[in-house]
Scaffold this active site. Structure first.
Site, PDB file in Angstrom:
ATOM      1  N   LYS A 164       0.995  -1.338  -0.088  1.00 12.98           N
ATOM      2  CA  LYS A 164       0.138   0.005  -0.044  1.00 12.98           C
ATOM      3  C   LYS A 164       0.903   1.341  -0.078  1.00 12.98           C
ATOM      4  O   LYS A 164       0.317   2.355  -0.667  1.00 12.98           O
ATOM      5  CB  LYS A 164      -0.918  -0.142   1.214  1.00 12.98           C
ATOM      6  CG  LYS A 164      -0.197   0.090   2.676  1.00 12.98           C
ATOM      7  CD  LYS A 164      -1.302   0.064   3.643  1.00 12.98           C
ATOM      8  CE  LYS A 164      -0.728   0.274   4.927  1.00 12.98           C
ATOM      9  NZ  LYS A 164      -1.211  -0.367   6.101  1.00 12.98           N
ATOM     10  N   ARG A 212      -7.424   0.859  16.810  1.00 12.81           N
ATOM     11  CA  ARG A 212      -7.757   0.786  15.446  1.00 12.81           C
ATOM     12  C   ARG A 212      -8.693  -0.529  15.070  1.00 12.81           C
ATOM     13  O   ARG A 212      -9.552  -0.612  15.951  1.00 12.81           O
ATOM     14  CB  ARG A 212      -6.532   0.864  14.342  1.00 12.81           C
ATOM     15  CG  ARG A 212      -6.981   1.652  13.009  1.00 12.81           C
ATOM     16  CD  ARG A 212      -6.033   1.779  12.226  1.00 12.81           C
ATOM     17  NE  ARG A 212      -5.543   0.490  11.536  1.00 12.81           N
ATOM     18  CZ  ARG A 212      -4.597   0.440  10.424  1.00 12.81           C
ATOM     19  NH1 ARG A 212      -3.933   1.418  10.187  1.00 12.81           N
ATOM     20  NH2 ARG A 212      -4.421  -0.641  10.055  1.00 12.81           N
TER      21      ARG A 212
HETATM   22  C1  LIG Z   1      -0.331  -1.112   6.735  1.00 14.52           C
HETATM   23  C2  LIG Z   1      -0.582  -2.556   7.290  1.00 14.52           C
HETATM   24  C3  LIG Z   1       0.566  -3.385   7.707  1.00 14.52           C
HETATM   25  C4  LIG Z   1       1.736  -3.245   7.389  1.00 14.52           C
HETATM   26  O1  LIG Z   1       2.510  -1.980   8.106  1.00 14.52           O
HETATM   27  P1  LIG Z   1       3.956  -1.909   8.109  1.00 14.52           P
HETATM   28  O2  LIG Z   1       4.100  -0.751   9.294  1.00 14.52           O
HETATM   29  O3  LIG Z   1       4.187  -1.095   7.045  1.00 14.52           O
HETATM   30  O4  LIG Z   1       4.948  -3.075   8.196  1.00 14.52           O
HETATM   31  C5  LIG Z   1       0.107  -4.568   8.236  1.00 14.52           C
HETATM   32  N1  LIG Z   1      -1.266  -4.892   8.926  1.00 14.52           N
HETATM   33  C6  LIG Z   1      -2.259  -3.973   8.493  1.00 14.52           C
HETATM   34  C7  LIG Z   1      -3.625  -4.161   8.931  1.00 14.52           C
HETATM   35  C8  LIG Z   1      -1.982  -2.888   7.980  1.00 14.52           C
HETATM   36  O5  LIG Z   1      -2.705  -1.959   7.650  1.00 14.52           O
END
Ligand SMILES: *Cc1c(COP(=O)(O)O)cnc(C)c1O
Length: 353
Positions: free
Chosen positions: A35, A128
């Site tokens: 993402k 969250r």
């Molecule tokens: C963005 C996201 C991740 C990845 O997080 P990083 O800090 O980039 O490793 C993992 N799980 C969820 C649910 C996310 O939204």
């Protein structure tokens, strides 16, 4: 053409391989999160090249770009009811916390003749996404057993995203206990026990890390070479996979303190300036429409960003390690937010090296 971002695919791949090797040794599968670079297929391809089995994305728009890639796909953000059809079409697994959403996924999966896999998220206090009450989790699992077309294949948690809660071994043990309770109550063996994101990585060095945790979802370490619980560099990784370049369009000696009565700036803020006398000031053709200043790390440590507006950035280059001139470029490494900014801005050219 500037501004541009140089993306070093070999360095990116190196970062994935370093982390993957460590995870392989511990029996942990890693989801490669795409993402932060907008699901860009050229970059995401390196996940495949490095041997990852799964790509994880928060947005269906990005999963659509990756549709041709032969790799398991996970939707990280909880599905909107308005996008259920595409969730089933473009993802193999989605993260969920709402029973009503599971019911819709079930109906749509049946319609499309698919079985859609679900990882249920548990909230341990980061506040969250995720089910907060453990009994609600079991109730959702019990109800899901009657839903055709979907299968609960795992549980997971997400920390350090909203509440900035640092993952601990105790969080991992809680997940393991839930896994055991699910086995006791429903005789279901969950495939995925997903211990978090780049902030859980540091726990791998702890002997007490439970072996039942068999998955992490990682984005930031791969793109920034840093774990995110404490911001430490990860050994063997690069922190300059993404390098931003902006061109200097004006370079002049000017005062450091604005001349005249002070009001508000272009964004309604009242700026505070310190009078340091005259300085050599550069203007770069880059602004908030490209990337937020907070997301940038100057590579020349002798210079300083003073501020910026939509299309301009002002720098003090008095102490620069180079003699800059108009037409030169200034280079920046990027933090997570910076990568997000440049990759979503249509004004920033993407160059693969
Ligand atoms: C963005 C996201 C991740 C990845 O997080 P990083 O800090 O980039 O490793 C993992 N799980 C969820 C649910 C996310 O939204």
């Amino acid at each position: 053409m500037y501004p541009r971002v140089l993306i070093d695919l070999a360095k990116f791949r190196n970062n994935i391989e370093i982390v993957k090797k460590e995870m392989d040794d511990k029996g942990i599968e890693v989801f490669g999160v795409s993402k932060v670079f907008s699901g860009n297929p050229i970059i995401a391809k390196e996940y495949l090249n490095a041997g990852l089995k799964t790509i994880a994305e928060s947005r269906l728009d990005n999963l659509k770009k990756l549709n041709d890639m032969n790799i398991q796909k996970v939707l990280l953000r909880l599905p909107m009811h308005s996008e259920i059809e595409d969730v089933i079409r473009y993802s193999d697994i989605s993260l969920n916390s709402e029973l009503n959403t599971l019911k819709l996924l079930s109906q749509e999966a049946i319609k499309q003749g698919k079985v859609h896999n679900v990882i249920l998220m548990v909230d341990f206090g980061d506040l969250r996404e995720g089910i907060y009450e453990e009994e609600e989790l079991y109730s959702i699992i019990r109800n899901s057993l009657n839903l055709d077309g979907i299968k609960v294949i795992g549980i997971g948690t997400n920390l350090t995203c909203f509440g900035a809660v640092i993952p601990k071994i105790s969080h991992m043990n809680k997940l393991v206990n839930i896994k055991k309770e699910v086995k006791n109550r429903f005789d279901i063996e969950l495939d995925y026990i997903s211990g978090g994101n780049s902030s859980s990585y540091y726990l791998l060095g702890n002997d007490e890390f439970p072996q039942e945790i068999n998955n992490l979802r990682i984005g930031e370490i791969f793109v920034c070479g840093r774990e995110t619980a404490f911001g430490n560099r990860v050994k063997g990784t690069y922190d300059d996979v993404f390098v931003m370049e902006a061109e200097i369009i004006e370079l002049k000696v000017k005062p450091s303190f604005p001349i005249g009565e002070s009001g508000v700036d272009a964004f309604g803020n009242k700026p505070v300036y310190i009078d340091k006398g005259n300085m050599l000031r550069a203007i770069c053709a880059i602004g908030r429409q490209d990337v937020g200043i907070d997301g940038l790390i100057l590579i020349d440590e002798g210079i300083e960003i003073l501020g910026g507006s939509s299309d301009h950035m002002i720098l003090d280059v008095t102490g620069g390690k180079r003699q800059y001139k108009v037409g030169d470029t200034i280079k920046f490494k990027l933090k997570y937010g910076g990568i997000l900014g440049v990759m979503t801005s249509e004004y920033v050219k993407k160059i693969y090296v």
